[in-house]
Design an enzyme around this catalytic site. Structure first.
Site, mmCIF file in Angstrom:
data_model
loop_
_atom_site.group_PDB
_atom_site.id
_atom_site.type_symbol
_atom_site.label_atom_id
_atom_site.label_comp_id
_atom_site.label_asym_id
_atom_site.label_seq_id
_atom_site.Cartn_x
_atom_site.Cartn_y
_atom_site.Cartn_z
ATOM 1 N N GLU A 1 32.767 46.818 44.900
ATOM 2 C CA GLU A 1 33.519 45.572 45.147
ATOM 3 C C GLU A 1 33.350 45.065 46.573
ATOM 4 O OE1 GLU A 1 37.324 45.569 43.207
ATOM 5 O OE2 GLU A 1 38.170 44.254 44.742
ATOM 6 N N ASP B 1 36.896 48.344 42.150
ATOM 7 C CA ASP B 1 38.238 48.935 42.066
ATOM 8 C C ASP B 1 38.732 48.871 40.624
ATOM 9 O OD1 ASP B 1 38.138 49.283 44.774
ATOM 10 O OD2 ASP B 1 39.224 47.427 45.227
ATOM 11 N N TYR C 1 44.072 54.150 46.535
ATOM 12 C CA TYR C 1 44.012 52.732 46.181
ATOM 13 C C TYR C 1 45.409 52.103 46.266
ATOM 14 C CZ TYR C 1 42.778 48.507 43.745
ATOM 15 O OH TYR C 1 42.571 47.196 43.435
#
Lengths: 692, 68
Positions: free
Chosen positions: A12, A113, A323
């Site tokens: 990403e 992600d 994350y």
């Protein structure tokens, strides 16, 4: 070698691509530039990999006709974001690079992600740049960018079924675009006619109800009439220690009651009527999800939610925390708590606390919210390899401290309740103290415990009233939302997603519907909301937005139903456009009036309470005649003539402390030279001293 | 017609926002008289207008009502 060609990995962000390549490579990965984009080549076992990166969304939805003044728009297509006016530079070049690399690829791995946005980014690249590989590509799922997690994710990569997250993400983008583009065009055009110039007036699907929360509160604040009350407190002396207790009926509603109490108690003796103590167990906090982290960072450091999100993402890309865009408050045991704590313990500021925790049973508290894709936000155990910036270091420390705290034992607090009788009156004092800090010790400076000592005293003891005081106080008006409390309200109402709420708030600020940290709704914000409330009530409807969120969640789970959802969005918007279009003139006039007032006399900065009339606010305003800025009182129309000149060059910022010489507000003036402080009062004694 | 306080187009003497502020003033008046024993309407309006905690629309409306 697994067949001809290499495996193309789509990440990403560029930092993620670098970390993935370093984690997978047997040796050092080599880097090369393709179409101005850095890509990494590496060998893992007998397999060759090429790792490339997007830069967030490289595709976005837009109107195929692309005519700014035309509505309704119900057809949408996906384009490179820089081709449709987005400020993401170089998206087309990145797409070209990925397209070139996909020609030689035999296999594809989506390593974006693992959430709705990441899935959408990966899906679009695989579909449009890689020639329809979204169905056959493997998915690598990870929650941290550590080597162990990435290696495991690639070992376990498998093809996706249903593509529910990506379908939901694409549907959300399309629905939001249809919503936004139509309302923006109808509102901007309506406002343009009376004002004779173009200004973007827009409202998004999530912004509408969010602005509604703020306007409701603003109405209550602006209509607020305070009521006087009297706080009656008595100062006692016992055992050489003086303490203050409040009358049990305080605040009193009538001045005469307060005065009578003061007269009755002055110089009297008090008797301790009751003294009770109880201990309370306070459990550790739950692990952070993104909303909790944003709220706590606002409380601890004053970071707006969007800033916390940016910093957290940076820490994630540095592999320091997991994350962050997660709703989960759950830490699975598979994280390996002991090993993780031992790695964290290499940082000396945490080593002592971690040694203590390792001697206990490692069972964290868990919150109610669970996210299958990611655990709660936690440190990865990696030590920072660069010197973190101050804000980054603060947020990292908060994440680590919270992680330690969830393993701590309960804290024990003592709550004391003391009641002293003076004649027919009674005064109460509530004390609190920490007996055993438990988890609070590990949470460090972020624990909020109020310590109020109560003197050693026993029932029946006689004590002297040293002083008694009655103070007139007025009710506080309703609290303004802070960015953190607004975020909390959005969460509670299920408006927006964890990834987009902070952006929706920021957009309201950027559009000048709301100003400053205090989230004050501007006249323009009120006018836009009232216009929509009157002519297109569904646009501001919390229920409608919440309903759409629930249906998007259903698309995520089932991977179907998106066409019907978009059809319904179109039907809703079409009906709202009819109402707005029919009232275009009235709508335009009210928006233009509010826009004009906010443009012609912007409330640039509030410096403080006016020292002349004591009720108005001194503000930086711009003269309509000369265009020059000066300081004026908000009560000018009510007769307060307090004003002061300001330097016309450089930027001016308010300073929290008033001038020590005269008490007027001070400002900091920033020019190309060294910033300087200025008291705005032209008659300030300090200026005479300096010979100004 | 236009709101007598702010000049916004409205169907009554006061716009919705200033009407609500007037309602709030009328609701607060008995609390103030109870608090101070006695207070006439004008003194109440003057006090409210000067109070820094009073909201903007309530202050504007108090100023308008004072002038009637």
């Amino acid at each position: 070698m697994k067949g001809e060609g290499y495996t193309l990995v789509i990440c990403e962000k560029p930092d993620a691509a670098r970390r993935v390549s370093e984690a997978l490579s047997d040796g050092r990965p080599s880097s090369q530039t393709v179409e101005g984009t850095t890509v990494y080549r590496l060998t893992r076992g007998k397999e060759e990999f090429v790792v490339c990166a997007a830069q967030g969304h490289v595709y976005g939805v837009s109107d195929p006709a692309d005519e700014r003044n035309v509505y309704p728009v119900f057809d949408v297509e996906w384009y490179a974001v820089d081709a449709v006016g987005d400020d993401a530079k170089g998206a087309s070049r990145r797409i070209d690079a990925i397209r070139r690399l996909s020609d030689g690829a035999a296999r594809f791995v989506n390593a974006c992600d693992f959430d709705v946005e990441g899935e959408t980014i990966g899906f679009n690249i695989l579909r449009y740049a890689c020639g329809g590989k979204e169905g056959s590509a493997l998915r690598a799922k990870f929650s941290t960018l550590t080597k162990e997690d990435l290696v495991r994710a690639f070992d376990e990569a498998e093809s996706q079924k249903g593509q529910g997250l990506a379908r939901a993400g694409r549907t959300r983008h399309a629905a939001d675009f249809i919503w936004g583009v139509n309302l923006s065009r109808v509102l901007s055009q309506a406002a343009r006619r009376p004002a004779q110039r173009y200004r973007t007036v827009s409202i998004g699907r999530v912004q509408g109800p969010t602005l509604g929360f703020l306007v409701d509160r603003e109405r209550a604040i602006r209509s607020f009439v305070p009521t006087p009350r009297w706080s009656v407190t008595a100062e006692f002396l016992a055992g050489g220690l003086s303490f203050t207790a409040e009358h049990v009926k305080s605040p009193m509603e009538a001045m005469k009651d307060a005065q009578r109490t003061v007269e009755n108690c002055l110089g009297s003796q008090g008797i301790v009527k009751s003294m009770s103590k109880k201990t309370v167990e306070v459990g550790p906090p739950v692990p952070f999800n993104i909303g909790d982290l944003q709220k706590e960072a606002y409380r601890a450091f004053g970071f707006p939610p969007s800033r916390t999100m940016r910093i957290a993402e940076k820490l994630y890309l540095d592999a320091l925390i997991s994350y962050p865009r997660t709703g989960s408050q759950y830490l699975p045991p598979s994280l390996g708590f002991e090993a993780l704590l031992r790695r964290l313990g290499k940082m000396k500021e945490y080593s002592h606390d971690i040694d203590e925790l390792l001697g206990m049973r490692l069972r964290p508290t868990q919150g109610r919210q669970y996210d299958q894709a990611h655990p709660a936000i936690h440190p990865t155990g990696d030590v920072p390899k660069r010197r973190l910036e101050r804000a980054e270091a603060s947020l990292f420390d908060l994440v680590v401290r919270r992680f330690l705290a969830v393993f701590g034992p309960n804290a024990t607090r003592e709550v004391s309740d003391l009641v002293v009788g003076v004649g027919e009156d009674a005064f109460r004092m509530v004390g609190q103290r920490t007996l055993k800090p438990g988890w609070m010790k590990y949470y460090g400076r972020y624990s909020k415990s109020r310590e109020v000592e109560i003197p050693a005293i026993s029932e029946g003891q006689t004590i002297k009233v040293e002083n008694i005081n009655s103070e007139e106080k007025f009710d506080e008006g309703p609290d303004r939302f802070s960015q953190a409390s607004l975020l909390q309200r959005m969460e509670a109402e299920n408006i927006g997603t964890k990834a987009t709420r902070a952006d929706a708030i920021q957009t309201l600020l950027d559009r000048s519907y709301v100003s400053g940290q205090r989230m004050e709704v501007t006249d323009l914000g009120i006018s836009v909301f009232e216009t929509l409330e009157e002519h297109a009530s569904q646009v501001t409807s919390t229920e409608l937005t919440r309903g759409l969120e629930s249906r998007l969640e259903a698309v995520e789970k089932s991977g179907g139903g998106e066409a019907e959802l978009l059809r319904e969005t179109v039907r809703t918007i079409a009906a709202q456009l009819v109402g707005l279009n029919a009232n275009e003139e009235a709508l335009g006039n009210s928006i233009a009036m509010a826009t004009a007032s906010s443009v012609a006399a912007p409330e640039l900065l509030v410096l403080g309470i006016c020292p002349v009339c004591k009720t108005g606010k001194l503000r930086v305003v711009k003269s309509r005649k000369t265009g020059k800025r000066f300081v004026g009182c908000s009560n000018y129309s009510s007769g307060c003539k307090a004003s002061a000149p300001l330097p016309q060059r450089g930027s001016v910022k308010p300073v929290t402390k008033p001038c020590p010489s005269c008490g007027w507000p001070m400002v900091a003036v920033f020019t190309r030279r060294v910033p300087w402080m200025l008291c705005v009062n032209v008659a300030c004694p300090s200026k005479r001293e300096k010979g100004h | 017609m236009k709101c007598l306080v702010c000049g916004v187009e409205t169907k009554a003497e006061l716009c919705g926002n200033h009407r609500k502020a007037k309602d709030a003033l009328e609701a607060a008046y008995p609390r103030w008289t109870r608090a101070y024993g006695e207070m006439d309407w004008r003194a109440f309006l003057d006090n409210v207008k000067r109070n820094p905690r009073t909201g903007q629309w309530a202050r504007e409306t108090a100023g308008f009502l004072e002038g009637i």
